[in-house]
Design an enzyme around this catalytic site. Structure first.
Site, short mmCIF file in Angstrom:
data_model
loop_
_atom_site.label_atom_id
_atom_site.label_comp_id
_atom_site.label_asym_id
_atom_site.label_seq_id
_atom_site.Cartn_x
_atom_site.Cartn_y
_atom_site.Cartn_z
N LYS A 57 49.44 -40.87 30.27
CA LYS A 57 50.54 -40.23 31.00
C LYS A 57 51.37 -41.21 31.83
CE LYS A 57 48.54 -35.61 31.44
NZ LYS A 57 48.18 -34.53 32.35
N ASP A 94 53.30 -30.59 34.18
CA ASP A 94 52.04 -30.26 34.87
C ASP A 94 52.34 -29.54 36.20
OD1 ASP A 94 50.19 -31.10 33.04
OD2 ASP A 94 49.98 -33.12 33.88
P1 NAP Z 1 43.15 -39.26 35.96
O1 NAP Z 1 44.53 -39.77 36.09
O2 NAP Z 1 42.13 -40.06 35.23
O3 NAP Z 1 42.62 -38.96 37.44
C1 NAP Z 1 41.42 -38.39 37.74
C2 NAP Z 1 41.01 -38.83 39.15
O4 NAP Z 1 39.77 -38.25 39.40
C3 NAP Z 1 40.85 -40.32 39.26
O5 NAP Z 1 42.03 -40.92 39.63
C4 NAP Z 1 39.74 -40.44 40.27
O6 NAP Z 1 40.29 -40.47 41.58
C5 NAP Z 1 38.97 -39.15 40.15
N1 NAP Z 1 37.73 -39.39 39.43
C6 NAP Z 1 37.54 -39.81 38.16
N2 NAP Z 1 36.24 -39.93 37.88
C7 NAP Z 1 35.58 -39.59 39.01
C8 NAP Z 1 34.21 -39.54 39.38
N3 NAP Z 1 33.24 -39.86 38.51
N4 NAP Z 1 33.90 -39.16 40.64
C9 NAP Z 1 34.86 -38.83 41.54
N5 NAP Z 1 36.17 -38.88 41.23
C10 NAP Z 1 36.52 -39.25 40.00
O7 NAP Z 1 43.14 -37.86 35.25
P2 NAP Z 1 44.20 -36.67 35.46
O8 NAP Z 1 45.21 -36.70 34.39
O9 NAP Z 1 44.66 -36.67 36.86
O10 NAP Z 1 43.27 -35.40 35.16
C11 NAP Z 1 42.23 -35.08 36.04
C12 NAP Z 1 41.56 -33.79 35.64
O11 NAP Z 1 42.48 -32.71 35.67
C13 NAP Z 1 40.97 -33.81 34.23
O12 NAP Z 1 39.76 -33.11 34.25
C14 NAP Z 1 41.99 -33.08 33.41
O13 NAP Z 1 41.42 -32.44 32.29
C15 NAP Z 1 42.48 -32.06 34.42
N6 NAP Z 1 43.86 -31.65 34.12
C16 NAP Z 1 44.05 -30.35 33.80
C17 NAP Z 1 45.30 -29.91 33.51
C18 NAP Z 1 45.51 -28.47 33.18
O14 NAP Z 1 46.53 -28.14 32.60
N7 NAP Z 1 44.59 -27.60 33.52
C19 NAP Z 1 46.40 -30.78 33.55
C20 NAP Z 1 46.16 -32.12 33.89
C21 NAP Z 1 44.88 -32.54 34.17
P3 NAP Z 1 39.85 -41.60 42.62
O15 NAP Z 1 39.55 -42.84 41.82
O16 NAP Z 1 41.02 -41.70 43.50
O17 NAP Z 1 38.63 -41.10 43.32
#
Ligand code: NAP
Length: 412
Positions: A57, A94
């Site tokens: 993204k 989103d």
């Molecule tokens: P991302 O850019 O990888 O960000 C996820 C964040 O979660 C990371 O920046 C990290 O934050 C934290 N994280 C990752 N692994 C972790 C762990 N083991 N323990 C604690 N914190 C952790 O991903 P994203 O695109 O933001 O998506 C995040 C989640 O939202 C996913 O599960 C995705 O499926 C969901 N999502 C859902 C929708 C929907 O339409 N429902 C849309 C978008 C995303 P820090 O490093 O700052 O702690």
């Protein structure tokens, strides 16, 4: 029109093709790409529109010729349109998806202190909406930030908690970034994860009677906004609601609990036959894995050995999607099985008068007093289940009543 589709690294569990088939009338494909292939794929332009997911993204930002104001502000792109001159326009739907999720949840953020767990791309879209909707303060908890998981005590007054981390997502269900006991003022929980339907965080919110919502509505909301861009026409509220109901029903399991010999296997099989769902009888699975029948297994490993096998199996099956599961009569005796089963299912208590229960091949029914067993278990069947159906009449008719109740649970 060239196809639309989804670009990401690992897409085997994606809901997007099914979802876009409900929202639009264009071809929608999955494009699994390694990072080195991303740029050349976008330049080749063999698509009309794209959705973009983890981990690209942000990587696609510099590959777009122009960004919408919200994509530029959020700093991530989840939708790309290929314009007539071949140039790429990047947008972020989103935020629109989360706005719809928030609205549908009925959870108010205006004037409230909101905690956002995680600081990735989705968190930025969430914060954008929270600011627009008048949240009083928005605190981001990040493992790398000033506010991290070791300083949560500073935010015991948080009123809304939003999980944007992948913790608790399939296949690693059961994990949670925080425990709600740390937030006595919490009045609402939103979890962006949509698989499973209820993460551990949401199950905890439900147990505490805190309003909560999972991420499927956000997924549908962002896809709806993307579908409108791909097809050049808005998608109605009704169509989006229908798609949400359909996706929720398709993805959740239907689980039968009830006394040994109450007919769960026969009725479960009939539901599967009528709906085309996969049927799993957990006792049969355990027998297959052990290489002997349940009576022999009880003799060799005792009830405890059997329960451990059952617990492990339910933890595995409970996170799958679209199954019909007939469980063993005693599975409700193990507390952990409740979360395993409920995380992605509607659970039905199948009831039958004690005098009509089959006893053959059921060691505990043969050995014990059924009335005593029922008195002990009935409250647990009720606690585990969403609704009760009497097993009276032909299995096919009972199966039809259960299916009707299951569909009703999703508003169908
Ligand atoms: P991302 O850019 O990888 O960000 C996820 C964040 O979660 C990371 O920046 C990290 O934050 C934290 N994280 C990752 N692994 C972790 C762990 N083991 N323990 C604690 N914190 C952790 O991903 P994203 O695109 O933001 O998506 C995040 C989640 O939202 C996913 O599960 C995705 O499926 C969901 N999502 C859902 C929708 C929907 O339409 N429902 C849309 C978008 C995303 P820090 O490093 O700052 O702690």
């Amino acid at each position: 029109m060239k196809p639309c589709g989804l670009v990401g690294r690992s897409l085997s569990h994606s809901y997007s093709p099914a979802l876009h088939a409900l929202l639009g009338a264009y071809e929608y494909r999955l494009f699994e790409l390694v990072p080195q292939a991303l740029s050349s794929f976008l330049q080749a332009g063999e698509f009309s529109g794209l959705n973009v997911t983890i981990p690209y993204k942000e990587a696609v930002l510099p590959l777009c010729h122009e960004l919408s104001p919200r994509a530029a502000q959020i700093g991530s792109v989840n939708t790309i349109l290929r314009r007539a001159d071949g140039s790429l326009w990047g947008d972020n739907t989103d935020a629109e998806g989360f706005d719809w999720m928030l609205k549908r949840s009925g959870i108010a953020v205006s004037g409230r202190k909101v905690l956002v767990l995680g600081d990735g791309g989705a968190a930025r879209a969430v914060r954008h909406v929270l600011a627009e909707r008048g949240a009083e303060s928005i605190i981001t908890i990040s493992r790398r930030g000033e506010d991290h998981y070791g300083t949560l005590h500073r935010h015991r007054d948080a009123e809304v908690i939003i999980n944007t981390t992948p913790l608790g997502m399939y296949p690693n269900t059961g994990a949670s970034a925080v425990a709600l006991s740390q937030f006595p003022a919490c009045r609402g929980v939103l979890d962006l994860i949509y698989n499973p339907a209820r993460t551990r965080l949401m199950l905890e919110a439900q147990a505490r009677e805190i309003p909560c919502a999972g991420g499927l509505s956000m997924l549908v909301g962002q896809a709806r906004a993307a579908a409108a861009l791909f097809s050049g026409a808005p998608v109605s509220d009704q169509r989006a609601e229908d798609a949400l109901r359909h996706m929720a029903r398709q993805s959740e399991n239907l689980v039968l609990v009830g006394m040994p010999g109450c007919g769960k296997s026969r009725v479960g099989w009939a539901i599967a036959a009528a709906t085309g769902r996969e049927f799993v009888d957990t006792d049969h699975r355990i027998e297959e894995a052990a290489g002997c029948d349940i009576t022999t297994l009880f003799r060799q490993e005792g009830e405890r050995g059997f329960r451990l096998r059952e617990q492990k199996l339910l933890a595995q099956l409970g996170r799958e999607s679209g199954l019909v599961l007939a469980t063993g009569g005693g599975c409700v005796m193990v507390e952990e099985n409740e979360a395993s089963l409920r995380q992605n299912a509607r659970v039905v208590f199948l009831q039958r008068p004690l005098g009509q229960l089959a006893r053959e091949g059921r060691p505990l029914s043969q050995a014990g007093d059924l009335e005593w067993m029922f008195a002990q278990r009935e409250p647990l069947y009720r606690r585990f289940s969403d609704f009760t159906v009497e097993n009276q009449g032909e299995p096919e008719a009972v199966a039809a009543r259960i299916w009707e109740g299951f569909c009703e649970a999703f508003g169908d």
